[in-house]
Scaffold this motif. Sequence first.
Motif, PDB file in Angstrom:
ATOM      1  N   TYR A   1      10.359 -13.967  30.191  1.00 10.61           N
ATOM      2  CA  TYR A   1       9.811 -13.768  32.027  1.00 10.61           C
ATOM      3  C   TYR A   1      11.057 -14.931  32.606  1.00 10.61           C
ATOM      4  CZ  TYR A   1       9.101 -14.433  36.650  1.00 10.61           C
ATOM      5  OH  TYR A   1       8.977 -14.975  38.449  1.00 10.61           O
ATOM      6  N   ARG A   2      11.503 -14.118  33.385  1.00  6.97           N
ATOM      7  CA  ARG A   2      13.154 -15.086  34.343  1.00  6.97           C
ATOM      8  C   ARG A   2      12.566 -14.975  36.012  1.00  6.97           C
ATOM      9  NH1 ARG A   2      18.416 -13.035  33.131  1.00  6.97           N
ATOM     10  NH2 ARG A   2      18.148 -14.105  31.019  1.00  6.97           N
ATOM     11  N   PRO A   3      12.549 -15.578  36.320  1.00  6.81           N
ATOM     12  CA  PRO A   3      12.373 -15.573  38.008  1.00  6.81           C
ATOM     13  C   PRO A   3      13.554 -15.272  38.888  1.00  6.81           C
ATOM     14  CG  PRO A   3      11.241 -17.928  37.232  1.00  6.81           C
ATOM     15  CD  PRO A   3      11.853 -17.082  36.281  1.00  6.81           C
TER      16      PRO A   3
ATOM     17  N   GLU B   1      25.614  -5.296  25.087  1.00  5.93           N
ATOM     18  CA  GLU B   1      26.993  -5.854  25.155  1.00  5.93           C
ATOM     19  C   GLU B   1      26.236  -7.598  24.696  1.00  5.93           C
ATOM     20  OE1 GLU B   1      26.982  -3.224  27.871  1.00  5.93           O
ATOM     21  OE2 GLU B   1      28.292  -2.740  27.203  1.00  5.93           O
ATOM     22  N   GLU B   2      24.861  -7.417  24.036  1.00  3.61           N
ATOM     23  CA  GLU B   2      23.664  -8.313  24.181  1.00  3.61           C
ATOM     24  C   GLU B   2      23.348  -8.137  22.485  1.00  3.61           C
ATOM     25  OE1 GLU B   2      21.780  -9.767  27.878  1.00  3.61           O
ATOM     26  OE2 GLU B   2      24.222 -10.256  28.704  1.00  3.61           O
ATOM     27  N   TRP B   3      23.784  -8.978  21.451  1.00  8.26           N
ATOM     28  CA  TRP B   3      22.784  -8.549  20.831  1.00  8.26           C
ATOM     29  C   TRP B   3      21.016  -9.044  20.389  1.00  8.26           C
ATOM     30  CZ3 TRP B   3      21.199 -13.040  18.356  1.00  8.26           C
ATOM     31  CH2 TRP B   3      21.861 -14.208  18.402  1.00  8.26           C
ATOM     32  N   TRP B   4      21.193  -9.752  21.097  1.00 10.13           N
ATOM     33  CA  TRP B   4      19.829 -10.572  21.621  1.00 10.13           C
ATOM     34  C   TRP B   4      19.262 -10.129  22.783  1.00 10.13           C
ATOM     35  CZ3 TRP B   4      24.862 -12.290  22.965  1.00 10.13           C
ATOM     36  CH2 TRP B   4      25.186 -12.686  24.569  1.00 10.13           C
ATOM     37  N   HIS B   5      19.499  -9.072  23.645  1.00  8.36           N
ATOM     38  CA  HIS B   5      19.292  -9.267  24.290  1.00  8.36           C
ATOM     39  C   HIS B   5      18.264  -7.433  23.927  1.00  8.36           C
ATOM     40  CE1 HIS B   5      17.665  -8.106  28.863  1.00  8.36           C
ATOM     41  NE2 HIS B   5      17.647  -7.539  28.514  1.00  8.36           N
ATOM     42  N   TYR B   6      16.502  -7.831  24.751  1.00  7.61           N
ATOM     43  CA  TYR B   6      15.864  -6.696  24.689  1.00  7.61           C
ATOM     44  C   TYR B   6      15.048  -5.883  25.480  1.00  7.61           C
ATOM     45  CZ  TYR B   6      17.155  -6.400  19.545  1.00  7.61           C
ATOM     46  OH  TYR B   6      18.263  -6.144  18.477  1.00  7.61           O
TER      47      TYR B   6
ATOM     48  N   ARG C   1      15.103  -6.937  34.779  1.00 10.80           N
ATOM     49  CA  ARG C   1      14.462  -6.855  33.490  1.00 10.80           C
ATOM     50  C   ARG C   1      13.441  -7.967  33.299  1.00 10.80           C
ATOM     51  NH1 ARG C   1      17.325  -1.007  31.123  1.00 10.80           N
ATOM     52  NH2 ARG C   1      17.933  -0.903  33.190  1.00 10.80           N
ATOM     53  N   HIS C   2      14.340  -9.372  32.995  1.00  7.79           N
ATOM     54  CA  HIS C   2      13.471 -10.070  32.669  1.00  7.79           C
ATOM     55  C   HIS C   2      12.790 -10.783  33.932  1.00  7.79           C
ATOM     56  CE1 HIS C   2      15.761 -11.907  28.841  1.00  7.79           C
ATOM     57  NE2 HIS C   2      17.146 -11.619  28.980  1.00  7.79           N
ATOM     58  N   ASN C   3      12.892  -9.738  35.065  1.00  4.99           N
ATOM     59  CA  ASN C   3      12.674 -10.697  36.211  1.00  4.99           C
ATOM     60  C   ASN C   3      10.846  -9.884  36.124  1.00  4.99           C
ATOM     61  OD1 ASN C   3      15.027 -10.385  38.537  1.00  4.99           O
ATOM     62  ND2 ASN C   3      14.712 -12.389  37.371  1.00  4.99           N
TER      63      ASN C   3
ATOM     64  N   VAL D   1      12.908  -9.670  26.849  1.00  5.81           N
ATOM     65  CA  VAL D   1      13.751 -11.351  25.877  1.00  5.81           C
ATOM     66  C   VAL D   1      14.499 -11.452  25.421  1.00  5.81           C
ATOM     67  CG1 VAL D   1      12.612  -9.991  23.497  1.00  5.81           C
ATOM     68  CG2 VAL D   1      12.164 -12.158  24.114  1.00  5.81           C
ATOM     69  N   ASP D   2      15.119 -12.329  25.086  1.00  5.54           N
ATOM     70  CA  ASP D   2      16.559 -13.104  24.201  1.00  5.54           C
ATOM     71  C   ASP D   2      15.829 -13.310  23.140  1.00  5.54           C
ATOM     72  OD1 ASP D   2      17.477 -12.158  26.834  1.00  5.54           O
ATOM     73  OD2 ASP D   2      18.323 -14.343  27.543  1.00  5.54           O
ATOM     74  N   LEU D   3      16.086 -13.267  22.121  1.00  3.43           N
ATOM     75  CA  LEU D   3      15.310 -14.158  21.006  1.00  3.43           C
ATOM     76  C   LEU D   3      16.800 -14.108  19.767  1.00  3.43           C
ATOM     77  CD1 LEU D   3      12.950 -11.500  19.831  1.00  3.43           C
ATOM     78  CD2 LEU D   3      14.884 -11.145  20.304  1.00  3.43           C
TER      79      LEU D   3
END
Length: 181
Positions: free
Chosen positions: A50-52, A144-149, A79-81, A86-88
Amino acid sequence: MRYATPNNFTGRAVYAEARAFLQRPAAEALVRANRSLRRKGYGLAVFDGYRPWSVTKIFWDITPADKKQFVADPSKGSRHNRGCAVDLTLYDLKTGRQVSMPGEYDEMSERSHINYAGGTPEQRRLRDLLRSAMEAEGFNVYQEEWWHYDYKDWRLYPILNLSFSEIGRLKAKAAGATHTK
Ligand SMILES: [Zn+2]
């Protein structure tokens, strides 16, 4: 939790606390993905959850125009908001160290693309192993980002601008309400 340290693309800590939050169904799905990976010798290392909304705005403002495809547009929110992204990456259970992927976290280049054909076969195998474990539990990778789901039900949740400490207070209040019933 890279954004609680200066070791991120902004060069400074944008979170006061190194904590990761997700909406409960997404968090439970992540636990299941971690469990399935453990049987293969890997664990999940979380960079961000989660990201504000105010932090999404900071990222947008400092990113140059030609790199803005790597950050969320604050007019739409991330979608983080919603507590649904999740980035992992993976870490090796034997060594406790993060594995080597075809590109670095938050790298703004083609090496971040999920279908990037470069890097070593082992790096691509690990990237694809992470993807299959996450997809099996209802997460979709960002091309575009292998770490972002993104968790599949992200549309059900609102864009939030609560700080981590405010979430802690809400949780305490909810626990108190349950207690008085
Ligand atoms: Zn992300």
